[in-house]
Design a protein around this motif. Structure first.
Motif, PDB file in Angstrom:
ATOM      1  N   TRP A  33       0.918  -1.193  -0.067  1.00  0.00           N
ATOM      2  CA  TRP A  33      -0.008   0.007   0.022  1.00  0.00           C
ATOM      3  C   TRP A  33       0.739   1.123   0.008  1.00  0.00           C
ATOM      4  CZ3 TRP A  33      -5.313  -0.025  -0.217  1.00  0.00           C
ATOM      5  CH2 TRP A  33      -5.800  -1.001  -0.123  1.00  0.00           C
TER       6      TRP A  33
ATOM      7  N   HIS B 268      -8.733   1.694 -10.025  1.00  0.00           N
ATOM      8  CA  HIS B 268      -7.881   2.901 -10.219  1.00  0.00           C
ATOM      9  C   HIS B 268      -6.503   2.494 -10.442  1.00  0.00           C
ATOM     10  CE1 HIS B 268      -7.278   7.091  -9.583  1.00  0.00           C
ATOM     11  NE2 HIS B 268      -6.281   7.008  -9.106  1.00  0.00           N
ATOM     12  N   PHE B 269      -5.989   1.571  -9.612  1.00  0.00           N
ATOM     13  CA  PHE B 269      -4.512   1.320  -9.625  1.00  0.00           C
ATOM     14  C   PHE B 269      -3.911   0.102 -10.529  1.00  0.00           C
ATOM     15  CE2 PHE B 269      -5.219   3.573  -5.652  1.00  0.00           C
ATOM     16  CZ  PHE B 269      -4.404   4.577  -6.033  1.00  0.00           C
TER      17      PHE B 269
ATOM     18  N   MET C  85      -2.059   5.010  -2.622  1.00  0.00           N
ATOM     19  CA  MET C  85      -3.053   4.009  -2.447  1.00  0.00           C
ATOM     20  C   MET C  85      -4.048   4.265  -1.206  1.00  0.00           C
ATOM     21  SD  MET C  85      -1.082   0.856  -4.017  1.00  0.00           S
ATOM     22  CE  MET C  85      -2.173  -0.405  -3.578  1.00  0.00           C
TER      23      MET C  85
ATOM     24  N   CYS D 111     -10.264   0.568  -5.809  1.00  0.00           N
ATOM     25  CA  CYS D 111      -8.801   0.544  -5.583  1.00  0.00           C
ATOM     26  C   CYS D 111      -8.321  -0.263  -6.836  1.00  0.00           C
ATOM     27  CB  CYS D 111      -8.348   0.124  -4.368  1.00  0.00           C
ATOM     28  SG  CYS D 111      -8.892   1.119  -2.936  1.00  0.00           S
TER      29      CYS D 111
END
Length: 228
Positions: free
Chosen positions: A19, A60-61, A23, A57
């Motif tokens: 993380w 997005h990542f 993030m 998440c």
């Protein structure tokens, strides 16, 4: 705090999920948005909310992030919030409500860091994601293990042989009580509730309590004001 390791699982391949600061910030903002949208969190975030944030998440990542990993990471941020709340109560500390900094005079700071080296990331520096933590944890929301009902720990559902504790917000969140207590007192009460809960669980599991425990607790300075 550049990185936090996620507990278990992998992200985007065979490498353990890490993380990063972006993030973490993204995840916390998604939870804040859920609260702002009316999600009730008096018993913690439900599994559907954890999975929703995990999906956000992941998309997005570009990683594969699970609801369990989100849950574990939120617990870490809840632990940070508890730590920050305690450090704000240090005698002689000053709180900068604009930059979100807990300040200590140089001599006091050096002495404290010598005894508690891990506190260096919390003192005399802007606190990362403070606003988001305040929104999520500041009013007793998502207390206990930070998420609660979905994973059953301190959120209304028993887990791992433990019985759930009543959310601190149920005892300090009432309007009448809140109007009589300062923000610092509310935080102290919340932390105290967590500690008392753990003691109660330990006593119930062993069936024994020290004969002087009751008197020792009742003689704590300021306890009467917190209760009454």
């Amino acid at each position: 705090m550049a990185e936090m390791a996620a507990d278990g699982g992998h992200g985007g391949g065979n490498h353990p999920l890490r993380w990063t600061s972006p993030m973490s910030g993204f995840m916390l903002r998604r939870f804040v948005e859920l609260i702002a949208g009316g999600v009730k969190t008096d018993k913690g975030f439900k599994e559907v909310h954890l999975n929703q944030v995990a999906k956000n998440c992941s998309e997005h990542f570009g990683l594969s992030i699970t609801g369990t990993q989100v849950y574990n990471h939120l617990r870490k941020w809840r632990a940070r919030w508890v730590k920050i709340s305690k450090l704000r109560d240090i005698s002689g500390s000053l709180w900068d409500d604009t930059n979100y900094v807990i300040s200590l005079e140089e001599e006091h700071y050096l002495g404290h860091i010598k005894d508690h080296p891990k506190d260096v990331e919390y003192l005399n520096v802007p606190l990362e994601n403070y606003v988001q933590m305040l929104a999520i944890f500041g009013s007793g929301i998502a207390t206990g293990s930070a998420t609660g009902a979905a994973h059953g720990e301190d959120g209304g559902v028993a887990a791992h042989g433990k019985e759930p504790c009543k959310d601190a917000s149920s005892s300090i969140g009432k309007r009448k009580r809140a109007s009589l207590m300062s923000e610092e007192e509310v935080l102290v009460m919340s932390n105290m509730s967590d500690a008392v809960c753990e003691v109660a669980i330990a006593i119930k599991s062993t069936g024994e309590a020290h004969p002087k425990l009751y008197n020792s607790v009742m003689e704590l300075p300021g306890l009467a004001r917190m209760i009454y």
